[in-house]
Design a protein around this motif. Structure first.
Motif, PDB file in Angstrom:
ATOM      1  N   GLU A 113      39.626  33.445  40.460  1.00  0.00           N
ATOM      2  CA  GLU A 113      40.326  33.768  41.709  1.00  0.00           C
ATOM      3  C   GLU A 113      39.367  34.224  42.804  1.00  0.00           C
ATOM      4  O   GLU A 113      39.732  34.284  43.971  1.00  0.00           O
ATOM      5  CB  GLU A 113      41.370  34.871  41.475  1.00  0.00           C
ATOM      6  CG  GLU A 113      42.496  34.485  40.539  1.00  0.00           C
ATOM      7  CD  GLU A 113      43.382  33.406  41.135  1.00  0.00           C
ATOM      8  OE1 GLU A 113      43.680  33.479  42.337  1.00  0.00           O
ATOM      9  OE2 GLU A 113      43.755  32.484  40.390  1.00  0.00           O
ATOM     10  N   LEU A 114      38.142  34.556  42.428  1.00  0.00           N
ATOM     11  CA  LEU A 114      37.148  35.037  43.389  1.00  0.00           C
ATOM     12  C   LEU A 114      36.569  33.880  44.197  1.00  0.00           C
ATOM     13  O   LEU A 114      36.654  32.720  43.794  1.00  0.00           O
ATOM     14  CB  LEU A 114      36.013  35.755  42.646  1.00  0.00           C
ATOM     15  CG  LEU A 114      36.383  36.980  41.823  1.00  0.00           C
ATOM     16  CD1 LEU A 114      35.178  37.448  41.007  1.00  0.00           C
ATOM     17  CD2 LEU A 114      36.919  38.098  42.692  1.00  0.00           C
TER      18      LEU A 114
ATOM     19  N   THR B  36      41.995  45.106  40.613  1.00  0.00           N
ATOM     20  CA  THR B  36      43.303  44.846  41.212  1.00  0.00           C
ATOM     21  C   THR B  36      43.974  43.627  40.567  1.00  0.00           C
ATOM     22  O   THR B  36      45.157  43.673  40.229  1.00  0.00           O
ATOM     23  CB  THR B  36      43.159  44.606  42.732  1.00  0.00           C
ATOM     24  OG1 THR B  36      42.553  45.775  43.318  1.00  0.00           O
ATOM     25  CG2 THR B  36      44.504  44.362  43.379  1.00  0.00           C
ATOM     26  N   LEU B  37      43.213  42.570  40.386  1.00  0.00           N
ATOM     27  CA  LEU B  37      43.758  41.348  39.777  1.00  0.00           C
ATOM     28  C   LEU B  37      44.193  41.565  38.336  1.00  0.00           C
ATOM     29  O   LEU B  37      45.153  40.960  37.870  1.00  0.00           O
ATOM     30  CB  LEU B  37      42.725  40.210  39.835  1.00  0.00           C
ATOM     31  CG  LEU B  37      42.429  39.616  41.199  1.00  0.00           C
ATOM     32  CD1 LEU B  37      41.191  38.719  41.141  1.00  0.00           C
ATOM     33  CD2 LEU B  37      43.623  38.831  41.713  1.00  0.00           C
TER      34      LEU B  37
ATOM     35  N   ASP C 202      31.167  35.193  45.131  1.00  0.00           N
ATOM     36  CA  ASP C 202      31.485  36.355  44.307  1.00  0.00           C
ATOM     37  C   ASP C 202      31.514  35.996  42.826  1.00  0.00           C
ATOM     38  O   ASP C 202      31.088  36.770  41.974  1.00  0.00           O
ATOM     39  CB  ASP C 202      32.827  36.964  44.728  1.00  0.00           C
ATOM     40  CG  ASP C 202      32.744  37.687  46.057  1.00  0.00           C
ATOM     41  OD1 ASP C 202      31.624  37.856  46.588  1.00  0.00           O
ATOM     42  OD2 ASP C 202      33.811  38.086  46.584  1.00  0.00           O
TER      43      ASP C 202
ATOM     44  N   LYS D  44      36.223  46.058  42.262  1.00  0.00           N
ATOM     45  CA  LYS D  44      37.515  46.550  42.769  1.00  0.00           C
ATOM     46  C   LYS D  44      38.543  45.427  42.816  1.00  0.00           C
ATOM     47  O   LYS D  44      39.695  45.611  42.436  1.00  0.00           O
ATOM     48  CB  LYS D  44      37.346  47.173  44.157  1.00  0.00           C
ATOM     49  CG  LYS D  44      36.679  48.524  44.142  1.00  0.00           C
ATOM     50  CD  LYS D  44      36.532  49.094  45.540  1.00  0.00           C
ATOM     51  CE  LYS D  44      35.750  50.393  45.508  1.00  0.00           C
ATOM     52  NZ  LYS D  44      35.495  50.914  46.849  1.00  0.00           N
ATOM     53  N   LYS D  45      38.112  44.260  43.283  1.00  0.00           N
ATOM     54  CA  LYS D  45      39.024  43.128  43.358  1.00  0.00           C
ATOM     55  C   LYS D  45      39.479  42.700  41.960  1.00  0.00           C
ATOM     56  O   LYS D  45      40.660  42.436  41.735  1.00  0.00           O
ATOM     57  CB  LYS D  45      38.377  41.952  44.082  1.00  0.00           C
ATOM     58  CG  LYS D  45      39.325  40.783  44.224  1.00  0.00           C
ATOM     59  CD  LYS D  45      38.911  39.834  45.285  1.00  0.00           C
ATOM     60  CE  LYS D  45      40.018  38.792  45.430  1.00  0.00           C
ATOM     61  NZ  LYS D  45      39.894  38.006  46.607  1.00  0.00           N
TER      62      LYS D  45
ATOM     63  N   ARG E  71      32.495  45.767  45.407  1.00  0.00           N
ATOM     64  CA  ARG E  71      33.712  45.152  45.957  1.00  0.00           C
ATOM     65  C   ARG E  71      34.350  44.178  44.968  1.00  0.00           C
ATOM     66  O   ARG E  71      35.574  44.122  44.841  1.00  0.00           O
ATOM     67  CB  ARG E  71      33.396  44.441  47.268  1.00  0.00           C
ATOM     68  CG  ARG E  71      33.081  45.403  48.385  1.00  0.00           C
ATOM     69  CD  ARG E  71      32.764  44.689  49.671  1.00  0.00           C
ATOM     70  NE  ARG E  71      32.385  45.649  50.699  1.00  0.00           N
ATOM     71  CZ  ARG E  71      31.693  45.359  51.762  1.00  0.00           C
ATOM     72  NH1 ARG E  71      31.284  44.117  51.989  1.00  0.00           N
ATOM     73  NH2 ARG E  71      31.392  46.290  52.648  1.00  0.00           N
ATOM     74  N   ILE E  72      33.531  43.413  44.276  1.00  0.00           N
ATOM     75  CA  ILE E  72      34.042  42.450  43.291  1.00  0.00           C
ATOM     76  C   ILE E  72      34.738  43.189  42.155  1.00  0.00           C
ATOM     77  O   ILE E  72      35.821  42.782  41.704  1.00  0.00           O
ATOM     78  CB  ILE E  72      32.899  41.560  42.748  1.00  0.00           C
ATOM     79  CG1 ILE E  72      32.341  40.664  43.858  1.00  0.00           C
ATOM     80  CG2 ILE E  72      33.374  40.721  41.567  1.00  0.00           C
ATOM     81  CD1 ILE E  72      31.013  39.981  43.499  1.00  0.00           C
TER      82      ILE E  72
END
Length: 164
Positions: free
Chosen positions: A112-113, A157-158, A117, A153-154, A150-151
Motif C-alpha cells: 500500500e506504500l 495505521t494500516l 517508501d 507510522k503509516k 513516517r513509514i
C-alpha cells in the motif's frame, strides 16, 4: 549467464531479490518475470560493478531499479492481478516467507506504500543501516531516518488491530 555467476553472485543474494520482487508484484507470474529480469540485469551489469560498495548493495540497487521499471511498464499496460503469489514454484525462496499470517498482512500493507517508501522499508527490514539505505537510495541518512519514522507510522495505521 554462466552457472558459476549464478551460483556465486545471485544465489547467495536470492533473499534480497525475492523480497524486493515480492513487494512489487501481485501474482506468481509477475514475480517470476521480475526475478528473472533482475538476474538478467545483474549479469548484464556485472562489468559496471566497480567494487566501491558491497555486492549486496549492487544487488539491492539493480533489484529496485528493475522492479520499479517493470512496475511503471505494467501500470502503462494497466495490468493488475489480485492473486497472492504462489511460493511453491520456480525461484529460490526464503524458508516459509508467507506461512505466518502476520507476515502476509505486513507484505500487503507494504504494498500500500508508495514505490519509494516500499523500497526504503524493505531495506530497513533487511537490517541495513541508515547509511547503507541512503547509499542505495541516493538520499541522505537523515532523510532516511525521517522517512522510516513516517513509514512505520503509516504501517502501524494500516495494520492497527490486524496483527497480534
Amino acid at each position: 549467464m554462466s552457472k558459476d555467476f549464478y551460483t556465486q553472485f545471485i544465489l547467495p543474494y536470492a533473499g534480497i531479490i525475492i523480497k524486493i520482487c515480492r513487494a512489487y508484484t501481485d501474482s506468481e507470474e509477475d514475480f517470476q518475470d521480475y526475478y528473472q529480469e533482475v538476474c538478467l540485469q545483474l549479469w548484464k551489469s556485472r562489468e559496471n560493478f566497480k567494487g566501491d560498495s558491497k555486492w549486496s548493495t549492487w544487488v539491492y540497487r539493480i533489484s529496485l531499479n528493475v522492479s520499479l521499471s517493470l512496475l511503471k511498464k505494467d501500470k502503462k499496460v494497466n495490468k493488475k492481478s489480485v492473486e497472492l503469489p504462489n511460493l511453491d514454484a520456480g525461484a529460490p525462496q526464503d524458508p516459509n516467507p508467507f506461512n505466518d499470517e502476520s507476515l502476509k498482512l505486513l507484505y500487503l500493507a507494504i504494498k500500500e506504500l508508495s514505490e519509494l517508501d516500499r523500497a526504503i522499508i524493505l531495506l530497513y527490514l533487511e537490517e541495513n543501516s541508515y547509511q547503507e539505505i541512503a547509499e542505495i537510495m541516493g538520499l541522505s541518512p537523515n532523510n532516511i531516518g525521517v522517512k522510516i519514522t513516517r513509514i512505520k507510522k503509516k504501517l502501524k495505521t494500516l495494520l492497527d488491530g490486524k496483527i497480534y
